[in-house]
Each structure stands twice: as structure tokens, then as C-alpha cells.
Design an enzyme around this catalytic site. Structure first.
Site, mmCIF file in Angstrom:
data_model
loop_
_atom_site.group_PDB
_atom_site.id
_atom_site.type_symbol
_atom_site.label_atom_id
_atom_site.label_comp_id
_atom_site.label_asym_id
_atom_site.label_seq_id
_atom_site.Cartn_x
_atom_site.Cartn_y
_atom_site.Cartn_z
ATOM 1 C CB CYS A 25 74.901 17.488 30.006
ATOM 2 S SG CYS A 25 76.732 17.880 30.143
ATOM 3 C CB CYS A 38 78.403 24.186 26.609
ATOM 4 S SG CYS A 38 76.558 23.564 26.411
#
Length: 288
Positions: free
Chosen positions: A76, A226
């Protein structure tokens, strides 16, 4: 009743509940359910998921990331920047350049510090993976999956597949605000061609150095940002001849901007902010 201390942080609006596992304990068998509970906006704290900052045998710290549906992800980008900020400010590391272990591999972080606080974090995300096996996708082939058609509602969408430690399907559109984010996003996420599901990005190219970006994240749905998706979007743009490798690209996400570069040496660099929202103690009960 069990409890743990937490810090809620965000990178461009992509928020997670961060738990310092150097000090806290959550049973391994409870992690998925705890992530789901703590992420619930109505009955928990509310977040895109939970991230554990853990001891590591191969780096100063290890990041484990759970989506808000309880599934564990391998990497992530926004989470890595927040982990870098937390690790430096809580003296888990001493230097401004250090490594972080993830399920996708080891990455290098570099933090910018002003008056003892991290204001910016740059992460070397490593090289993109481009073959079907690496992404992963069904089917054979060692060549990159570039601009392949996907039929949805009698409309053909061409997407490019990239892995930045987690899988991404990047689709170029004329206007990201009109893109079928909440309809095509979940359909492609759960399509059988992606055995581990996939993150779906819609990209609008503004010029050779800027793009607009919207994302449907695997296991979380629509999010404000993201980081790995922004990296994948830049790689896909270069593979499709829309941008130039080696240049720093500004990616305009719903939550703010990231600076991304796919270097000539092969690695992808991501630079952006990380911020603390709040701290507290979370109490939970696991039903037998």
C-alpha cells in the site's frame, strides 16, 4: 473485552488505523475480523483498513496491511508513507533513509523532516511486474498486458495490467469524473481473469506531465487515493506511449497530488505527504 492503542493516519485521504505491534498484541486469528470491525464507519473508528507496524528480521520495521473487508494486501503506497512517518517520529528508526518489509518485498523510504516532524515521504517502490504470472492473471504469456479490450455494457474498455506488489488494471478515459467507477470497478475487480482480484484505476491524461486519477480499490471500493495505483498508472501511461520514462509525473488524485517517476534504472519512485488524524484506544470483543 480486548483493546489496543491506535493512530489513525491518512495519505491524501486514504486512511488506515495504524497499530504499533512493537507494543500492542492482537491474536493472529483475530486480525481479519478486527480490521473489519475497526474500519466500520458506523460501529468502529472508520477507515479504509488497518495497518500493523511490526518487528522484522530483515528491516527496521514490517508493514502488514488489511483492507476494510478483512482481506490482507501485499502493499500500500499511501500506507508505506504513513508507516515511514510513524517509524521515524516514534524512534523505531534513527536515519531518514531506511527500509520497510512488506509482503511484496522490501522497499526503501526517505523522509523529509522539519522540526522533528515528517512532512514528506519518498518510497522506492521497486520495479513494476508486467507479465501475467507476476500480476497475476490467468493465461500464458511473458509480454506486458497492454491495452487489451474488456467488454462491459456493450462498450469496449481497453486496460493495461501492472503489478506494484499488488495487481492493477489501468483504463484511460476522456473524463475521470464520468468514468464508470462504481459499476465497472467492482466487475473488473472480481473478474475470474484475476485470481487475487484487482485494483481498478481510471486515468485522464492532461498533458505529458500530469494526469487525473480515480480508483476502485480491491477490498475497499472507492477511496480518495491509492499510492501503488498511482505508480501503476504512470507505468501504464509510459507503456502506452502517453508519457516519458524518467520524468516526474504529477498524479491528481481525489485526495491530493502524488509525484511519481519510473526511472531509467527500472524502479518507481513515489513522493507525497502523510498526516496524523487522531490517536486513541480501541476496545473490541470477538464472539466465540
Amino acid at each position: 473485552m480486548s483493546q489496543f492503542s491506535f493512530t489513525k493516519m491518512h495519505g491524501l485521504g486514504n486512511s488506515y488505523i495504524y497499530v504499533n505491534m512493537f507494543e500492542e498484541q492482537i491474536p493472529e486469528e483475530d486480525l481479519a475480523l478486527v480490521a473489519e470491525k475497526v474500519s466500520n464507519i458506523n460501529t468502529g473508528i472508520g477507515a479504509d483498513g488497518m495497518i500493523l507496524i511490526c518487528p522484522s528480521d530483515v528491516a527496521p520495521v514490517k508493514m502488514r496491511m488489511f483492507n476494510n473487508d478483512g482481506s490482507e494486501g501485499k502493499s500500500c503506497g499511501n500506507g508505506l508513507r504513513c508507516v515511514a512517518k510513524y517509524a521515524y517520529e516514534h524512534k523505531l528508526v534513527e536515519d531518514t533513509v531506511f527500509t520497510i518489509e512488506t509482503l511484496a518485498g522490501i522497499v526503501t523510504a526517505e523522509v523529509t523532516v522539519e522540526e522533528g516532524k515528517v512532512t514528506l515521504a519518498k518510497i522506492d517502490m521497486g520495479a513494476p511486474r508486467l507479465t501475467r504470472a507476476e500480476i497475476p492473471m490467468l493465461g500464458e504469456g511473458e509480454t506486458p498486458f497492454i491495452r487489451e479490450n474488456f467488454l462491459y455494457n456493450n462498450h469496449r474498455y481497453a486496460f493495461t495490467a501492472v503489478s506494484m506488489g499488488n495487481p492493477h488494471a489501468v483504463i484511460f478515459v476522456d473524463d475521470v469524473d464520468q468514468a464508470p467507477l462504481t459499476t465497472l470497478g467492482p466487475v473488473l475487480e472480481t473478474h475470474e481473469m484475476f485470481p487475487e482480484r484487482v485494483n481498478v484505476e481510471f486515468i485522464e491524461i492532461l498533458n505529458e506531465e500530469e494526469m487525473n486519477f480515480r480508483v476502485w480499490e480491491r477490498g475497499s471500493g472507492v477511496t480518495q487515493a491509492c499510492g501503488t495505483g498511482a505508480c501503476a498508472a504512470v507505468v501504464a501511461s509510459i507503456l502506452n506511449g502517453k508519457m516519458e520514462r524518467g520524468k516526474e509525473i504529477t498524479v491528481h488524485l481525489a485526495g491530493g497530488d502524488l509525484m511519481i517517476a519510473w526511472t531509467e534504472e527500472g524502479n518507481v519512485l513515489m513522493k507525497g505527504p502523510a498526516e496524523v488524524i487522531c490517536r486513541g484506544v480501541y476496545e473490541y470483543k470477538i464472539e466465540a
